[in-house]
Each structure stands twice: as C-alpha cells, then as structure tokens.
Scaffold this active site. Sequence first.
Site, PDB file in Angstrom:
ATOM      1  N   GLU A   1      -1.506-140.226  -2.634  1.00  0.00           N
ATOM      2  CA  GLU A   1      -0.775-139.556  -1.551  1.00  0.00           C
ATOM      3  C   GLU A   1      -1.220-140.178  -0.237  1.00  0.00           C
ATOM      4  O   GLU A   1      -2.411-140.372  -0.003  1.00  0.00           O
ATOM      5  CB  GLU A   1      -1.037-138.050  -1.529  1.00  0.00           C
ATOM      6  CG  GLU A   1      -0.508-137.307  -2.739  1.00  0.00           C
ATOM      7  CD  GLU A   1      -0.798-135.806  -2.704  1.00  0.00           C
ATOM      8  OE1 GLU A   1      -1.045-135.273  -1.593  1.00  0.00           O
ATOM      9  OE2 GLU A   1      -0.778-135.164  -3.772  1.00  0.00           O
TER      10      GLU A   1
ATOM     11  N   GLU B   1      -5.475-132.420  -7.747  1.00  0.00           N
ATOM     12  CA  GLU B   1      -6.332-131.552  -6.940  1.00  0.00           C
ATOM     13  C   GLU B   1      -6.928-130.393  -7.741  1.00  0.00           C
ATOM     14  O   GLU B   1      -6.727-129.229  -7.436  1.00  0.00           O
ATOM     15  CB  GLU B   1      -5.550-131.046  -5.727  1.00  0.00           C
ATOM     16  CG  GLU B   1      -5.251-132.176  -4.756  1.00  0.00           C
ATOM     17  CD  GLU B   1      -4.469-131.748  -3.536  1.00  0.00           C
ATOM     18  OE1 GLU B   1      -4.785-132.236  -2.441  1.00  0.00           O
ATOM     19  OE2 GLU B   1      -3.528-130.950  -3.674  1.00  0.00           O
TER      20      GLU B   1
END
Length: 1013
Positions: free
Chosen positions: A521, A453
């Site tokens: 994820e 991220e």
Amino acid sequence: MKAHATLMPFDSVEEALQGDRAASRSYSSLNGMWKFAFAENPSQRIVNFYEDGFDHAGWDEIKVPAHWQLQGYDYPQYTNIRYPWEASEELVQPFAPTKYNPVGSYVRSFAVPDGWEGQPVFISFQGVESAFYVWVNGELVGYSEDTFTPAEFDLTPYLRAGDNKLAVEVYRWCDASWLEDQDFWRMSGIFRDVYLYTAPKAHVYDFFAVTELDEAYRDAELKLNATILNYFEQDLGTVTLEAQLYDGGGQAVLPQPITVHAALGSGAAELEIEASANVANPLKWSAEQPNLYTLVLGLKDGEGRLLETVSSRIGFRKFEIKDKLMLINGKRIVFKGVNRHEFSSRTGRALGYEDMLTDVKLMKTHNINAVRTSHYPNNPLWYELCDEYGLYVIDETNLETHGSWEYNSPVLKPNFVPGSDPAWTANVLDRANSMLQRDKNHPSIVIWSLGNESFGGDNFVRMHDFLREADPSRVVHYEGVTQWRPSDAASDIESHMYSSPAKVAEYGSHPNSPKPFILCEYSHAMGNSVGGLHLYTELFDKLPLVQGGFIWDWIDQAILSTNADGDPYMAYGGDFGEQPHDGNFCGNGLIFADRSVSPKLMEVKQCYQNATIAAVDLSRGAVSLLNKNLFTDLDAFALRWSVALDGVEAASGTMHVSAAPGESAEIAIPLPERSREDGEAVLTVSLLTKSDSPWADAGHEVAFEQFVLPEAEQATASVGRAKRRPGALEIAEDGGKLVVRGEGFSVAVDQANGSLASYNVNGTELIRGALAPNFWRAYTDNDRGNKHHERCVTWRSAGEERKLRELSWEPQADRVTVHAEFTLPTTTESRCSVSYAILSSGAIEVGLQLVPGEGLPEIPEIGLMLTMDGSFDRLEWYGKGPHESYWDRQHGAKLGRYAGTVAEQFVPYLRPQECGNKVGVRSASVGNGQGASLHVTGEPLIELNALPYTPFELEAHDHAYKLPASDKTVVRINHKQMGVGGDDSWGAKAHPEYVLHANRTYGFRFTLTGLSE
C-alpha cells in the site's frame, strides 16, 4: 463440501470450450427474490422459521444477491480499524455481540430441475456475510463462516419431489468477525450468487493445472492433478479421464489427449489422478500479452460414454524469485498496481459483471498492470477478467484483525488475533486453503497473500508453509511481518505500507537487503491526493530490488443516498447515524464511487506508463524512447508527434519507432519552421495503440511527454488578449477610493485596505469582490491528517485581516502605478506589498511580494483572490489541463488550451476541499459568454483556480450538497500553491520540494485585461 477449483459440469467439449456456466444443464440459479425477516439480535429471531410447515405468507421479500442494509434493513457502518461493535458492547475475542447482532432469515422454494434425477445435487453460496445456517425441508444441512469464499453443501439426502423449502439464517457478526476487520463498509447478507448444480455419479470434483516452463522459458510441461468423486461409492469399474488443450481458436494443441484410466471400485469415494504432457513453445501469458488456452477434462465411463466435461482457461507463465528478484517468464517485474475493494455505490459488495469489466478496462487504459484483492478473495469473475485482459493479481486471504493489536508492540500479546494462538490455527489455514483451492488455476494470480494488518505470530508461518507446499508455483506475501520480525519467514517478499521514498530507497540500495521489495500500500489516494507519486515510480526504475507497489486504493467506498430534500449524494461514515465510524476515510479512490475517473488517475497513468520519452537535442527535434515493457516491442505502437504554437497545433505527423523490451531508440522529429513571432512552441510525443484491443480502440494513448522547444523564452500569447486602447488617464479620489479612468474603462483601488475594488470596462463591472492577497486554500484530507490546518492557521486570515501601512500612487506617461504596503497579523508579523500599474490601454499589471515573519509554518498558497458575478461562468486557459493539476501532481496533465464552465472545475471529492487548480498557466480568461471577460496573463507563469466557492466555504461543509447555491465566481491567481501530498493521509506532509517554506521572500507578477463588447 471440500473447497475446490471453480468449475461446472458440461455435457460436451463444445460447451466446455464456451465455458458459460450459467448455460450448463447442470446449473440452476437461485438468485432472485427471497422471503425475508429481520431481527436486531439472535434472541429476537424467529427460531423455527425453517420448519417445513412454517407460514411465511406475510414476510417481506428481499433481493439475492444483495446486502440487507441497502434494502431498508439495519444500517451500513464504515469503520477502518475499530471493530464495529465497540460502541455498544465490550467483547473479548472470540465472542460475538449479543445486544446488537442482526439476524436475517431467508426463505425460498425450489424444484430440482428435470434431468437431475439419480444424481447428486449441491448448493453453492459464493459469498455470505458473515455466518449462516442452512436448512432444507426442515432439516439442518450445515453451517459456514468465511464471508468471501464459497460454501457448498450436499443437498441430495434432503431433497424431495416437487417443491423444496430452502431456509438460510444469516448473522451479521460471529466469532470469525474478529478475523474480518477490514477497512470497509460493514454490511451483511447473501451478497454473491447462490446456485444449485448437479454432476454425474462419477464427477471431476477438482483439478489443478500447473504450467511449468523450462529454464529457457520456452517449452512447458503441463502438470495436472485431478480428483474424481465417486458420489454413491458404487463399483463404477474403469473410468477414463481425458485432457486436451485448446488454443484461442478452439484448435487442439496436444497431438494426443492426456489419457488416464482408473478403477472406481465399491466404497471408493475419491480418486486422485496425476498426469502431465509436454507443450512445445506455447504462447506465454503476461499482463502485456495475456495469451490463454482452454483446458478441457472429459470423464468417460467404462464403455466409453462421456459422463461430463469441465474446463478452465489457463496460461503458460512462470513466476519466481531468483537472485532476490521477482521474475515473470524470466524478466524482472514491476508491479504498477492498485488495491481494490469490491464496491459499488449502489450495491455495495454485491458487484455486477459490468462493474468489474469497467474496472478492468479503466485499469488497462491507465497503465495499471496489477491488483491486490484487498483484503479478501474477490468474486470469481474478477479473476477470469484479469486472466483475459492481463492483470497481475495478489490474491489475499480473508483475514484482517487490525482492531485487536497495536503498532510498535515489543511483544506478541495474547489478545492479538490470530497471533500464535492454536485456537485460531485451523480457522486461518482453512481460509488460506479455501482461497487457494478456488483460485489456483488462474494465471493472473502470481502471489498469495496471508491477509492484511494482523500483526504476526506462528499462525502466519503455518499459513505460509501450507501455501508454499500446496502450490510451489507461486510465492507468498505478508506485510505484517514488519510489525513482528520473529515471523519474518511468513513472507517471501519484503512488503511495506506507506514508507517514504527515502525509506524505500534505503532498503532498495542496501547491499544486504535479503528479499525483493514492494509497497503493498502506498500513495494514499484520499480526497485531493496522489501528490509525489513520481518520486516512488522513479525508484521502481532505478533500484532493481524495488519492484513496484499498489496504490491505496481503487474506488471511493461511498453509498448513493438521498438527503432530506430527496437529492442524491454520496454518503460516507456517520451518515447513517452509526457509531463508531471513521467518516470519509472510505474516500481513497482513484475513481469516484460512481466509477467516473478522478484527476488522480491521470497522474497514475503517466507515472505508470511503459515508455520513457526524453529529450536528446530539442533544437533538432531529437528525442529518445526507452521501452519499459517486458515482452512488447515499441513497434506495436504508432508514434505521433505534434508541435503547438501558443497552444494551437501547427504541425503533426506519425513515425515508426522500434525498440526491443529494455532497449532505447532515438528519433528526430521533423520540426516545422517557425518565426520569433510564433510564440511558445511545445512538442508533444505520444505512443498510440495501432489496433483495437479488448480494452481500448486503436489510437489509445499509452504514453506521452511534452517538451518546450528552445524558442520558449520568446513572446507568448494570452487567451484572446484585448486590443490596446491608448489614451490619457484621469486620477481622482472619490468616496474613499482612488479611481483611475481611461478610454472605455475605470479602475478603483480602496484607500482603506489597498485592494483592487473595481474594474469596469465599457460599463461592465468585472470585479464584484475586491482583488486582495490570499494565503489559504481549503484544507485537503491530507492537510487535515497532518494537522496542516492547525499548524498553518496563522495564514488562514492573514490576507483578509491585513493592515494597510501605506498606499501611494505615481502618475507616469502611459500608466498610473499604485503601491500598497501591508502588515499581516501572522504569529510573527509578515510584510506584503501589492502594486497595480494601470496602463492607458486599460490593462493592469499586478505584482505581489511576500516577506514572511520569523519562524512561521509553511504557507498554503501565495497569491490574490477576487470574486466575479456568477454570470462569469466560463473559463479558458493556456496551461496544464484539461483536469486539475498541482505542483506535485502535474505529470499527467498536458500543456495546451482548454475551456470549460467554472462549475466543471469543482471536483466532487467526498468531503469538499481544495480542488480545480491549474499549474503552468500562461494565460486565462473568465467570461460570461456575452462578450465580457477578464483576462489574466502570467509573467511568465501563474497558477489559477476558478470555482463557484471560496476556500472558506469549501472547508465549512462536509458534503458537496450542503454547499450554498453560488451566485459568484471565485478566482485565485497564485504564484504557487503547495503540493497536495499523498504518501499517507494521517501524518505525512507534502514533500519539502513542493512546500512554500516561510524562510524566504516570494514575488510574482501578472497582467489583468478586461474586455466588454
């Protein structure tokens, strides 16, 4: 010092084969108690504490390795995306805070161990958060940042005989903290091992062993690259490097050692050596069969004397992308994975070996085959365990800058870190290199990850290219390219976070999709979650490009604390008074913070199992088994079958089954004869391990499936249903209640609100709080994230605030039927009716019908709720169990008979919420252990929930310890409760097929039977 592979010098081949670094003569631990001083910011630190003559006699002591926040200094802070200093200081990258930026000053003394004279001495810090300076005997040795990879320094020039003073100054935040914005507790200090080590003047400083399999994945070439360090740059003449491979029994594999002679002349500091050997058909490494060999390198001087040995366990395996598929040893891999933060509720990221071993064994026993080290390199011991026990690893660079950028940005802004900014390039490349060099010899690591991220930019392409060039044997992953497609070349894999099953299917079925796909994820396991996991795992089997995923995440990050009364509890964000914080968003684990198993993990185990067991013809007991293992035949397992009649095992046996990987086998179970009166027959088929393994004893169940046999529609039995008591019924109106009396019992219906107010059997009152309609569950973390508790609030008090439109009753030959009609004050008015047929036997047949109003939101649950005295604290049921189950999370639960206390049905999610539900319930009993109980029998099935708390009490308290002491048992008897969902916890709703939509009429029935001796 330059980054290098994890290694330790030994004096002999035998020691190297053992590989116990702590037992090496060349190793000296500095773990233990250190002197410590704390300052809230750099300006308040003791500037000269490192000086040789500084007196530390009055200083406190602190444990190393540990976080100072867990030893009484400073405070831990949990934030997800936000940088932790946001509330106190407005900063521009790359500057570090100055107003509040704690500094820890550490001091200890050490003596150089005997026998190290004349040799170089190094110090290794395995993990320090976040930046630190090192002094020895008052002299500055160096500085380091990058919290999660080793920092090693050459101490040789600074040492003296006798005691040496070691001083370390650690900063909570530094410029590099802009790169360490992971979703975790922000803590500080020396949290991994610190040790000294020595080596001979000529020393194997580093080595990289690559096992290259041939095109048939049979034979191998062992390629070796080693770096010899000539520490004092003296003329050492010719040195010899010998390398031998040993199998698990300690036997040499190579007919002759790999031998390389090289000259180490004066002024030569380093020497690079390359060599190789062919290895015929070695045992291959995979997560299923983690076969390991030990590579031992011996360095000899010109006279043939052994200077040292170093070693590493290695595995022969090939990981590659071919035809858009990721392959392990030629087979399409499916990652059945989890993300794992290093965390202990007691010690934070200062994790012990036993905690790591517990994690590995739990993963293996629950069919997890892969781990992503979110979002930094883990303790080196973790990779050794993954090598040994068999887990595929995505090793992730210590890089996350989530708080510096925003989603859906059409441009790469200058403040996005690291982006394409050359000021960050050397830093991020160094982090990738430190990870690669330390971990490169671990066969468990199949993918390098560039971090998490951090948006995109040219720096990621540079990292990718560096890793691929330095290590062509692995591929590179980075999900952030989905945020900035101009950086697409930074990832060899298409990787998504929290994409819906529909979105995953769209990519996996598109003929032009260019890369293999994973979910780095998915299935966000926050609180009561992981609903709908099977919708993803079904795609893993169906679509070749979709090669698995990594559930977020493994363990609840909660800190064991005590409240004002001294009672222990699990603390989450905000519990330490810190700002900013992100509350209980740290509670996403498949296991709880104390490493106990949550019910969510049982669903993972079943969805991740490596065999599909399907019905072929249940009338003759025919089932098929599909082997989803890659390298293991099903004959490695024992097949056990059992047939239960109304939940009681009536027959069982074991059978042999064989099916090669990817193949199916059909077997016929020898079903027992049974009659119509035997009730529901359920066949359970399981695969069990035949022998002990490092992670489980023989008999461990790796896969199961259950089938209701064709006779299932015949009569089913309740849990100890009371005997019928025929007799006449009396009806009376008494004090605003309609009272029906029979032999040994009485039933009262409140004439004002239509609820079942009393059920008295042989003088024992079974109902304390009236049985009444209920349409609300305590909202879950997922509900809160998608605003369910706001969107559906019209249902919250609809049952409690119902208005009785009509109450009627009708005496019949063997019963009195009471019928209550209600209006519900929902946004548009809903209708509800409840009927009670009070039988002369004492049983009560209950029916509910709901007609929702127009345009209403989904309904949390549909059923009735009552309370009983707290002495009724025992629950038995015939349904799914033994753990909680939900409409969209019941694959891991088995149909059977179970019992436990009511208190045990409460599941300790970090924030109290809906929990303890049971689906597929045929019958249940809530009793007091003294012969009195209330029995519930579905007509045919119900959902049941028995807890010490109401839904409203659960959602009114933010920690379990704040729940009031309960003197009641709350029983909810439902037609259905909506699914818990779990695609994510900030917007995703439960999947439509598991939602109670308010566009149809609902109805269900059950029977209550009281018993009192």
